[in-house]
Design a protein around this motif. Sequence first.
Motif, PDB file in Angstrom:
ATOM      1  N   ALA A 129       0.397 -40.812  33.138  1.00  0.00           N
ATOM      2  CA  ALA A 129      -0.891 -41.102  33.764  1.00  0.00           C
ATOM      3  C   ALA A 129      -2.009 -40.220  33.253  1.00  0.00           C
ATOM      4  O   ALA A 129      -3.187 -40.532  33.454  1.00  0.00           O
ATOM      5  N   VAL A 130      -1.667 -39.094  32.614  1.00  0.00           N
ATOM      6  CA  VAL A 130      -2.706 -38.218  32.067  1.00  0.00           C
ATOM      7  C   VAL A 130      -3.154 -38.671  30.689  1.00  0.00           C
ATOM      8  O   VAL A 130      -4.065 -38.086  30.114  1.00  0.00           O
ATOM      9  N   LEU A 131      -2.524 -39.699  30.142  1.00  0.00           N
ATOM     10  CA  LEU A 131      -2.942 -40.197  28.832  1.00  0.00           C
ATOM     11  C   LEU A 131      -4.391 -40.683  28.814  1.00  0.00           C
ATOM     12  O   LEU A 131      -5.056 -40.565  27.783  1.00  0.00           O
ATOM     13  N   PRO A 132      -4.925 -41.275  29.923  1.00  0.00           N
ATOM     14  CA  PRO A 132      -6.354 -41.623  29.885  1.00  0.00           C
ATOM     15  C   PRO A 132      -7.272 -40.441  29.614  1.00  0.00           C
ATOM     16  O   PRO A 132      -8.416 -40.638  29.194  1.00  0.00           O
ATOM     17  N   LEU A 133      -6.778 -39.201  29.838  1.00  0.00           N
ATOM     18  CA  LEU A 133      -7.595 -38.045  29.487  1.00  0.00           C
ATOM     19  C   LEU A 133      -7.932 -38.030  28.004  1.00  0.00           C
ATOM     20  O   LEU A 133      -9.024 -37.623  27.606  1.00  0.00           O
ATOM     21  N   LEU A 134      -6.999 -38.458  27.180  1.00  0.00           N
ATOM     22  CA  LEU A 134      -7.265 -38.516  25.737  1.00  0.00           C
ATOM     23  C   LEU A 134      -8.428 -39.457  25.444  1.00  0.00           C
ATOM     24  O   LEU A 134      -9.337 -39.135  24.670  1.00  0.00           O
ATOM     25  N   ALA A 135      -8.393 -40.634  26.075  1.00  0.00           N
ATOM     26  CA  ALA A 135      -9.479 -41.592  25.850  1.00  0.00           C
ATOM     27  C   ALA A 135     -10.792 -41.066  26.410  1.00  0.00           C
ATOM     28  O   ALA A 135     -11.856 -41.192  25.783  1.00  0.00           O
ATOM     29  N   LEU A 136     -10.738 -40.467  27.602  1.00  0.00           N
ATOM     30  CA  LEU A 136     -11.968 -39.964  28.226  1.00  0.00           C
ATOM     31  C   LEU A 136     -12.592 -38.853  27.393  1.00  0.00           C
ATOM     32  O   LEU A 136     -13.804 -38.859  27.128  1.00  0.00           O
ATOM     33  N   LEU A 137     -11.787 -37.892  26.964  1.00  0.00           N
ATOM     34  CA  LEU A 137     -12.331 -36.766  26.198  1.00  0.00           C
ATOM     35  C   LEU A 137     -12.892 -37.224  24.862  1.00  0.00           C
ATOM     36  O   LEU A 137     -13.961 -36.787  24.431  1.00  0.00           O
ATOM     37  N   THR A 138     -12.183 -38.107  24.180  1.00  0.00           N
ATOM     38  CA  THR A 138     -12.671 -38.609  22.898  1.00  0.00           C
ATOM     39  C   THR A 138     -13.972 -39.383  23.065  1.00  0.00           C
ATOM     40  O   THR A 138     -14.929 -39.218  22.286  1.00  0.00           O
ATOM     41  N   ALA A 139     -14.028 -40.231  24.097  1.00  0.00           N
ATOM     42  CA  ALA A 139     -15.238 -41.024  24.320  1.00  0.00           C
ATOM     43  C   ALA A 139     -16.411 -40.136  24.719  1.00  0.00           C
ATOM     44  O   ALA A 139     -17.542 -40.322  24.244  1.00  0.00           O
ATOM     45  N   LEU A 140     -16.177 -39.152  25.595  1.00  0.00           N
ATOM     46  CA  LEU A 140     -17.262 -38.262  26.014  1.00  0.00           C
ATOM     47  C   LEU A 140     -17.761 -37.415  24.853  1.00  0.00           C
ATOM     48  O   LEU A 140     -18.970 -37.173  24.722  1.00  0.00           O
ATOM     49  N   THR A 141     -16.848 -36.955  24.001  1.00  0.00           N
ATOM     50  CA  THR A 141     -17.270 -36.168  22.838  1.00  0.00           C
ATOM     51  C   THR A 141     -18.115 -37.008  21.884  1.00  0.00           C
ATOM     52  O   THR A 141     -19.142 -36.546  21.372  1.00  0.00           O
ATOM     53  N   THR A 142     -17.706 -38.253  21.667  1.00  0.00           N
ATOM     54  CA  THR A 142     -18.485 -39.140  20.791  1.00  0.00           C
ATOM     55  C   THR A 142     -19.866 -39.408  21.365  1.00  0.00           C
ATOM     56  O   THR A 142     -20.878 -39.385  20.644  1.00  0.00           O
ATOM     57  N   ALA A 143     -19.932 -39.660  22.674  1.00  0.00           N
ATOM     58  CA  ALA A 143     -21.223 -39.916  23.307  1.00  0.00           C
ATOM     59  C   ALA A 143     -22.126 -38.687  23.244  1.00  0.00           C
ATOM     60  O   ALA A 143     -23.326 -38.794  22.959  1.00  0.00           O
ATOM     61  N   ALA A 144     -21.567 -37.506  23.505  1.00  0.00           N
ATOM     62  CA  ALA A 144     -22.370 -36.283  23.457  1.00  0.00           C
ATOM     63  C   ALA A 144     -22.864 -35.999  22.045  1.00  0.00           C
ATOM     64  O   ALA A 144     -24.021 -35.603  21.845  1.00  0.00           O
ATOM     65  N   PHE A 145     -22.015 -36.206  21.047  1.00  0.00           N
ATOM     66  CA  PHE A 145     -22.419 -35.956  19.661  1.00  0.00           C
ATOM     67  C   PHE A 145     -23.516 -36.929  19.237  1.00  0.00           C
ATOM     68  O   PHE A 145     -24.537 -36.529  18.661  1.00  0.00           O
ATOM     69  N   GLY A 146     -23.321 -38.227  19.515  1.00  0.00           N
ATOM     70  CA  GLY A 146     -24.345 -39.204  19.147  1.00  0.00           C
ATOM     71  C   GLY A 146     -25.656 -38.975  19.876  1.00  0.00           C
ATOM     72  O   GLY A 146     -26.739 -39.081  19.280  1.00  0.00           O
ATOM     73  N   GLY A 147     -25.589 -38.651  21.167  1.00  0.00           N
ATOM     74  CA  GLY A 147     -26.821 -38.373  21.906  1.00  0.00           C
ATOM     75  C   GLY A 147     -27.545 -37.152  21.385  1.00  0.00           C
ATOM     76  O   GLY A 147     -28.785 -37.127  21.319  1.00  0.00           O
ATOM     77  N   SER A 148     -26.814 -36.128  20.988  1.00  0.00           N
ATOM     78  CA  SER A 148     -27.453 -34.926  20.439  1.00  0.00           C
ATOM     79  C   SER A 148     -28.094 -35.206  19.091  1.00  0.00           C
ATOM     80  O   SER A 148     -29.144 -34.639  18.758  1.00  0.00           O
ATOM     81  N   VAL A 149     -27.466 -36.071  18.283  1.00  0.00           N
ATOM     82  CA  VAL A 149     -28.079 -36.456  17.004  1.00  0.00           C
ATOM     83  C   VAL A 149     -29.410 -37.161  17.243  1.00  0.00           C
ATOM     84  O   VAL A 149     -30.426 -36.862  16.604  1.00  0.00           O
ATOM     85  N   LEU A 150     -29.433 -38.103  18.177  1.00  0.00           N
ATOM     86  CA  LEU A 150     -30.678 -38.822  18.477  1.00  0.00           C
ATOM     87  C   LEU A 150     -31.739 -37.875  19.029  1.00  0.00           C
ATOM     88  O   LEU A 150     -32.918 -37.983  18.681  1.00  0.00           O
ATOM     89  N   ALA A 151     -31.332 -36.947  19.895  1.00  0.00           N
ATOM     90  CA  ALA A 151     -32.291 -35.983  20.426  1.00  0.00           C
ATOM     91  C   ALA A 151     -32.824 -35.070  19.320  1.00  0.00           C
ATOM     92  O   ALA A 151     -34.022 -34.738  19.293  1.00  0.00           O
ATOM     93  N   GLY A 152     -31.951 -34.666  18.379  1.00  0.00           N
ATOM     94  CA  GLY A 152     -32.404 -33.842  17.269  1.00  0.00           C
ATOM     95  C   GLY A 152     -33.383 -34.572  16.361  1.00  0.00           C
ATOM     96  O   GLY A 152     -34.350 -33.978  15.860  1.00  0.00           O
ATOM     97  N   VAL A 153     -33.151 -35.866  16.162  1.00  0.00           N
ATOM     98  CA  VAL A 153     -34.083 -36.666  15.352  1.00  0.00           C
ATOM     99  C   VAL A 153     -35.441 -36.751  16.040  1.00  0.00           C
ATOM    100  O   VAL A 153     -36.497 -36.605  15.403  1.00  0.00           O
ATOM    101  N   ARG A 154     -35.438 -36.991  17.345  1.00  0.00           N
ATOM    102  CA  ARG A 154     -36.716 -37.053  18.084  1.00  0.00           C
ATOM    103  C   ARG A 154     -37.456 -35.723  18.006  1.00  0.00           C
ATOM    104  O   ARG A 154     -38.677 -35.691  17.772  1.00  0.00           O
ATOM    105  N   ASP A 155     -36.748 -34.623  18.210  1.00  0.00           N
ATOM    106  CA  ASP A 155     -37.397 -33.312  18.159  1.00  0.00           C
ATOM    107  C   ASP A 155     -37.949 -33.008  16.771  1.00  0.00           C
ATOM    108  O   ASP A 155     -39.040 -32.428  16.636  1.00  0.00           O
TER     109      ASP A 155
END
Length: 497
Positions: A129-155
């Motif tokens: 049941a803890v296997l969804p942690l793998l999906a959650l962490l990977t997805a959250l890391t991807t979202a945070a990285f992509g959002g930071s790239v967009l924020a860096g471009v705006r800045d």
Amino acid sequence: AAGAITAAATATALACAALPLRAAAVHRTVRIHGGRGDVTSVRPSRRRTVAELTLVVVALGAVETLRRRGASSDQLTSLAPVLVGVAAALLLVRVYPFPLRGLARPAARLRGAVGHLSLARAGRTSASAVLPLLALLTALTTAAFGGSVLAGVRDARDQAALLTVGADARIEQTSAMAPDLPDRIRRSPGVRALTAVSISYRAMPTDLTRTVPLAGVNPAQYAQLTARTGIGAFDAHDLTGGGHGDALPALASRTTAKTYGTRPFPVRLEDGTTITVRITAVRDRTPAVAGDNFLVVDRAALKGPAARPTALLLTGAHLDGPALRRAAPASADVQLRSEERASYADSPLQTGAERVYTAAVAAGAGYAVLALLLSLLRTIPERTALLARLRTMGLTRTQGRRLLILESLPQAVLAAAGGALTGWATIRLLSPGIDLTTIALASRQGPAGDAVLRTDALSLAVPAAAIVLVTVGVAGIQAWWTGRRGAVAELRAGDAR
């Protein structure tokens, strides 16, 4: 021949007897049921440990390669953010049982059984049941990285536009401005402050072999402008005091200060007059003049045409471009920071890259929510039956709702905190090898700025908070829906199954 036949027969007998003998040894002790596969009791296998260590080594290699060579078409370096997220997720899955064990002891001493029961059930969750942690962490890391790239471009685009214009808007003409022009511009919609500047782009210091742009300013107003824009902020006293004899205090760029030093030196202006200046302050940039070569002096010390304003630097939240152009003379050049910024994002490369990162953020957030919903929906029948049994023993609806929420929170909080931490660490690790200049300013050459990858707080906090909110919401809805159904009907359905 007899020996070969004997050896072959012996090997065959051992191979055929190995499995039955192992089964007999395992089932020698009579057991009512097999052992639980809880996350707090099951130890990872050696094969899993080797696979996880291999993935961690590959992730570290990708990060180091990206930091050394920079972003390239190499697939390994392109997968670095995802690899870091997966490696962190594996680490958190390993760490997951320890906080549950630590919280279970103090919870056992609390009054009421809901807190202790919820932690006990969270710890007794199946190891799978803890296997969804793998999906959650990977997805959250991807979202945070992509959002930071967009924020860096705006800045980066905001900073480049600000360095080009020098303020929120700039009105400049080659000749001296009319005396009433500053008052007309000040009455335009959105103008909050106005700074008049006289600029001599062909001022020649000392040996008359090179030109240095010289700006005459009002020290107090210009100091406030630099503080508001964050470009070369200085103290107004640097231009009003600290002179040497007849020499005017001057603020200079590092290049100019390195060339002429701190001794007084003459400067010939465009109108033929000569002034003597002495550099008293050094800054990398200044709003009035773009580039890394300039001098700034007190305009009150200038005489004749050199003292008349040739440029107006405006600040304001919502400047009206058409109104400014109507108020300005036809020969004046009107620049707006917003228009300059928009001109940096008009190439297919930039728009395509932004869409890719935007899609990555949306897909990462959606994938995280989907993984969480699927993991919660998988346990709905078990939780429903549990609540039905507990209600027959006196559990109230409020306690049932609290039980489901507290049972779901450990995994959700761990995923949210781990996702935010992993995203932050990924950005810090990969930022030295990623230059956002190509994405931010590819369409034209803007001023040199810091177009680097930085951590964006919203990109880290919003997906993590969404995970916790979805978890609490689903658990609350499930408890409410179960409360509407009768416990007897649910127990009968369980018996029928």
